[in-house]
Design a protein around this motif. Structure first.
Motif, PDB file in Angstrom:
ATOM      1  N   LEU A 257     -21.350  72.196 -20.512  1.00 24.11           N
ATOM      2  CA  LEU A 257     -22.100  71.795 -19.324  1.00 24.11           C
ATOM      3  C   LEU A 257     -21.249  71.884 -18.062  1.00 24.11           C
ATOM      4  N   LEU A 258     -19.967  71.528 -18.155  1.00 24.69           N
ATOM      5  CA  LEU A 258     -19.092  71.628 -16.996  1.00 24.69           C
ATOM      6  C   LEU A 258     -18.881  73.086 -16.598  1.00 24.69           C
TER       7      LEU A 258
ATOM      8  N   ILE B 250     -23.628  71.056  -3.037  1.00 24.19           N
ATOM      9  CA  ILE B 250     -23.582  69.591  -2.965  1.00 24.19           C
ATOM     10  C   ILE B 250     -24.132  68.967  -4.241  1.00 24.19           C
ATOM     11  N   VAL B 251     -25.305  69.418  -4.680  1.00 24.78           N
ATOM     12  CA  VAL B 251     -25.925  68.856  -5.879  1.00 24.78           C
ATOM     13  C   VAL B 251     -25.062  69.125  -7.110  1.00 24.78           C
ATOM     14  N   ALA B 252     -24.568  70.355  -7.235  1.00 22.90           N
ATOM     15  CA  ALA B 252     -23.758  70.706  -8.409  1.00 22.90           C
ATOM     16  C   ALA B 252     -22.454  69.916  -8.442  1.00 22.90           C
ATOM     17  N   VAL B 253     -21.852  69.681  -7.288  1.00 26.81           N
ATOM     18  CA  VAL B 253     -20.610  68.907  -7.240  1.00 26.81           C
ATOM     19  C   VAL B 253     -20.859  67.464  -7.675  1.00 26.81           C
ATOM     20  N   ILE B 254     -21.925  66.859  -7.156  1.00 27.34           N
ATOM     21  CA  ILE B 254     -22.223  65.472  -7.523  1.00 27.34           C
ATOM     22  C   ILE B 254     -22.510  65.357  -9.018  1.00 27.34           C
ATOM     23  N   VAL B 255     -23.318  66.276  -9.555  1.00 27.20           N
ATOM     24  CA  VAL B 255     -23.650  66.258 -10.987  1.00 27.20           C
ATOM     25  C   VAL B 255     -22.394  66.431 -11.839  1.00 27.20           C
ATOM     26  N   ALA B 256     -21.447  67.236 -11.355  1.00 27.01           N
ATOM     27  CA  ALA B 256     -20.215  67.466 -12.118  1.00 27.01           C
ATOM     28  C   ALA B 256     -19.452  66.180 -12.367  1.00 27.01           C
ATOM     29  N   GLY B 257     -19.654  65.169 -11.515  1.00 29.84           N
ATOM     30  CA  GLY B 257     -18.975  63.899 -11.711  1.00 29.84           C
ATOM     31  C   GLY B 257     -19.237  63.312 -13.084  1.00 29.84           C
ATOM     32  N   ALA B 258     -20.458  63.459 -13.588  1.00 31.49           N
ATOM     33  CA  ALA B 258     -20.796  62.922 -14.905  1.00 31.49           C
ATOM     34  C   ALA B 258     -19.975  63.607 -15.994  1.00 31.49           C
ATOM     35  N   PHE B 259     -19.886  64.932 -15.938  1.00 32.09           N
ATOM     36  CA  PHE B 259     -19.151  65.675 -16.961  1.00 32.09           C
ATOM     37  C   PHE B 259     -17.654  65.375 -16.889  1.00 32.09           C
ATOM     38  N   LEU B 260     -17.145  65.255 -15.670  1.00 26.68           N
ATOM     39  CA  LEU B 260     -15.718  64.989 -15.505  1.00 26.68           C
ATOM     40  C   LEU B 260     -15.356  63.581 -15.978  1.00 26.68           C
TER      41      LEU B 260
ATOM     42  N   PHE C 129     -18.032  60.571  -2.643  1.00 31.23           N
ATOM     43  CA  PHE C 129     -18.192  59.197  -3.109  1.00 31.23           C
ATOM     44  C   PHE C 129     -19.265  59.135  -4.192  1.00 31.23           C
ATOM     45  N   ALA C 130     -20.385  59.829  -3.955  1.00 28.10           N
ATOM     46  CA  ALA C 130     -21.445  59.890  -4.973  1.00 28.10           C
ATOM     47  C   ALA C 130     -20.926  60.563  -6.244  1.00 28.10           C
ATOM     48  N   TRP C 131     -20.172  61.634  -6.064  1.00 33.68           N
ATOM     49  CA  TRP C 131     -19.551  62.326  -7.193  1.00 33.68           C
ATOM     50  C   TRP C 131     -18.639  61.380  -7.973  1.00 33.68           C
ATOM     51  N   GLY C 132     -17.824  60.607  -7.244  1.00 33.60           N
ATOM     52  CA  GLY C 132     -16.892  59.697  -7.884  1.00 33.60           C
ATOM     53  C   GLY C 132     -17.579  58.544  -8.591  1.00 33.60           C
ATOM     54  N   LEU C 133     -18.717  58.069  -8.023  1.00 31.59           N
ATOM     55  CA  LEU C 133     -19.464  57.006  -8.690  1.00 31.59           C
ATOM     56  C   LEU C 133     -19.995  57.477 -10.045  1.00 31.59           C
ATOM     57  N   LEU C 134     -20.521  58.699 -10.083  1.00 36.54           N
ATOM     58  CA  LEU C 134     -20.978  59.246 -11.367  1.00 36.54           C
ATOM     59  C   LEU C 134     -19.802  59.392 -12.330  1.00 36.54           C
ATOM     60  N   LEU C 135     -18.666  59.851 -11.814  1.00 43.26           N
ATOM     61  CA  LEU C 135     -17.483  60.008 -12.655  1.00 43.26           C
ATOM     62  C   LEU C 135     -17.088  58.670 -13.268  1.00 43.26           C
ATOM     63  N   ALA C 136     -17.052  57.626 -12.429  1.00 41.86           N
ATOM     64  CA  ALA C 136     -16.659  56.300 -12.925  1.00 41.86           C
ATOM     65  C   ALA C 136     -17.666  55.761 -13.932  1.00 41.86           C
TER      66      ALA C 136
END
Length: 429
Positions: free
Chosen positions: A283-284, A302-312, A250-257
């Motif tokens: 960066l991705l 966990i941290v890397a997955v959440i951060v990846a949301g921004a790049f995606l 969910f945190a990952w998806g919020l960054l993605l959005a």
């Protein structure tokens, strides 16, 4: 095309029909990440290997990809509204059947049927939002990517909350939400007449002869290889419960959005499409390599997955926009062609990630994913001149692209004219 001299219209001031389709998009995209939190549970309770469970992504996305080839042919004969409703109905039926399944093979099969409905809905929904949006093409893309981001963010959260009760819960939850979306679309979306000249079933494949569309399609395939490697295999490395995995994604998806809606347009305006995507691909790729290097550390993953949301999120918006900018064919055809190629990458990556991990170790899938993203950068760079030319055209026109141009295969001139009559900003010539 007319220039824009005043402030750009808000992408969120839309007619009810757009909001109805956008809500359906949210629920549809929930299906992508819905199963993420229950992957370990499915493997354990249904006595399946990780590569077998990954077929839930593969069957869904590969069928979505292949079905993209017929979406224009179907919608040009039935009209956009009927195509949307059929797609939504298929998703309802097959998500219910998946919930009632007793084996992993049954779920994989029903996810394939789900993918067919998803293809009919996704390819048509983007064209409908573009045609009906009151914010022009740029506003329509923001709406679409907002729905995509919210759906991808909400999917794991819903999957985690319901999956904590039973692995069947997420499938039943989507069936209920998609039924609501189906009713809203049926009542709020105006009728869309069939076009005078139906689309050819070969149009999406023929469109790939155009260098710009093929280049962006291959870029999307390679980028999605990294994307879905992360989405489908990282849950196994976190050692979390279903509900905990739901909150991580969910945190990952919020960054993605957030980065799809706000970050991507800002970066595009400041650096241009090509330079933004160059940096983002790098960066991705680094992020995926970090997951591979730290695969034994749940906190690192966990941290890397959440951060990846921004790049995606940045990639999703700008690559989708780039496809439409360089494509010389109608947008529904371009969407179907691009969807076919990119979802092939997204569908194959989860299965091969499982096989690579079984044959070597858990790091290898992410190193391969990082390599795929680097290849995406290289392929994308071969079309740099086309992207820069499109950027200059957008800058000179004062907005992105016309909202309704090229929608003939969706519903003919009547569709575009009807959208323009209801909302003058929807179509500009």
């Amino acid at each position: 095309m007319s220039s824009s001299h005043g402030p750009a219209p808000s992408p969120f001031k839309q007619p009810r029909a757009v909001w109805a389709v956008a809500f359906a998009c949210v629920v549809s995209f929930m299906g992508i990440g819905l199963v993420d939190p229950i992957l370990p549970v499915l493997a354990e309770q249904l006595d399946a290997t990780r590569s077998q469970v990954s077929l839930l992504f593969t069957s869904y996305l590969v069928v979505t990809a292949v079905a993209m080839l017929i979406t224009g042919w179907v919608s040009s004969r039935l009209g956009a509204k009927r195509t949307l409703i059929i797609g939504l109905a298929l998703i309802v039926v097959f998500s219910l059947l998946a919930g009632f399944s007793g084996t992993i093979n049954q779920i994989v099969g029903f996810r394939a049927g789900w993918g067919l409905g998803n293809a009919l809905f996704i390819a048509t929904s983007l064209a409908v939002i573009v045609a009906s949006s009151s914010g022009g093409f740029a506003g329509a893309i923001v709406m679409y990517e907002s729905a995509l981001g919210l759906g991808i963010a909400a999917g794991p959260l819903v999957g985690g909350l319901l999956g904590d009760i039973s692995w069947r819960g997420p499938f039943f939850g989507v069936a209920v939400l998609m039924t609501i979306a189906l009713v809203a679309t049926a009542f709020l979306l105006p009728p869309t007449p069939k076009p005078e000249h139906p689309s050819s079933i070969s149009a999406p494949l023929t469109a790939l002869r155009h260098r710009g569309l093929l280049t962006m399609g291959l870029t999307g395939l390679l980028y999605n290889w990294g994307f879905f490697t992360l989405l489908a295999y990282s849950p196994y490395l976190m050692n979390l419960s279903a509900i905990q995995l739901g909150f991580v994604f969910f945190a990952w998806g919020l960054l993605l959005a957030a980065f799809a809606v706000f970050g991507a347009p800002w970066l595009q305006a400041r650096f241009g499409t090509a330079r933004t995507l160059y940096g983002n691909f790098v960066l991705l790729a680094v992020d995926l390599a970090v997951i591979g290097f730290g695969h034994n550390s749940p906190a690192t993953v966990i941290v890397a997955v959440i951060v990846a949301g921004a790049f995606l999120g940045i990639n999703n918006t700008l690559v989708t926009q780039a496809v439409m900018m360089v494509s010389p064919v109608e947008r529904p055809v371009a969407s179907a062609s691009y969807g076919f190629v990119r979802f092939i990458g997204g569908g194959l990556a989860p299965y091969f990630a499982g096989k690579l991990a079984e044959s070597f170790n858990d790091a290898i899938p992410f190193y391969v994913g990082a390599g795929a993203v680097v290849l995406a950068l290289i392929v994308f760079s071969t079309g740099r001149s086309m992207i820069d030319a499109a950027d200059r055209k957008m800058l000179g026109d004062g907005e992105t692209l016309e909202g309704a141009e090229g929608l003939e295969s969706l519903g003919g001139a009547d569709t575009v004219d009807g959208a323009a009559d209801l909302h003058p900003g929807a179509a500009r010539a």
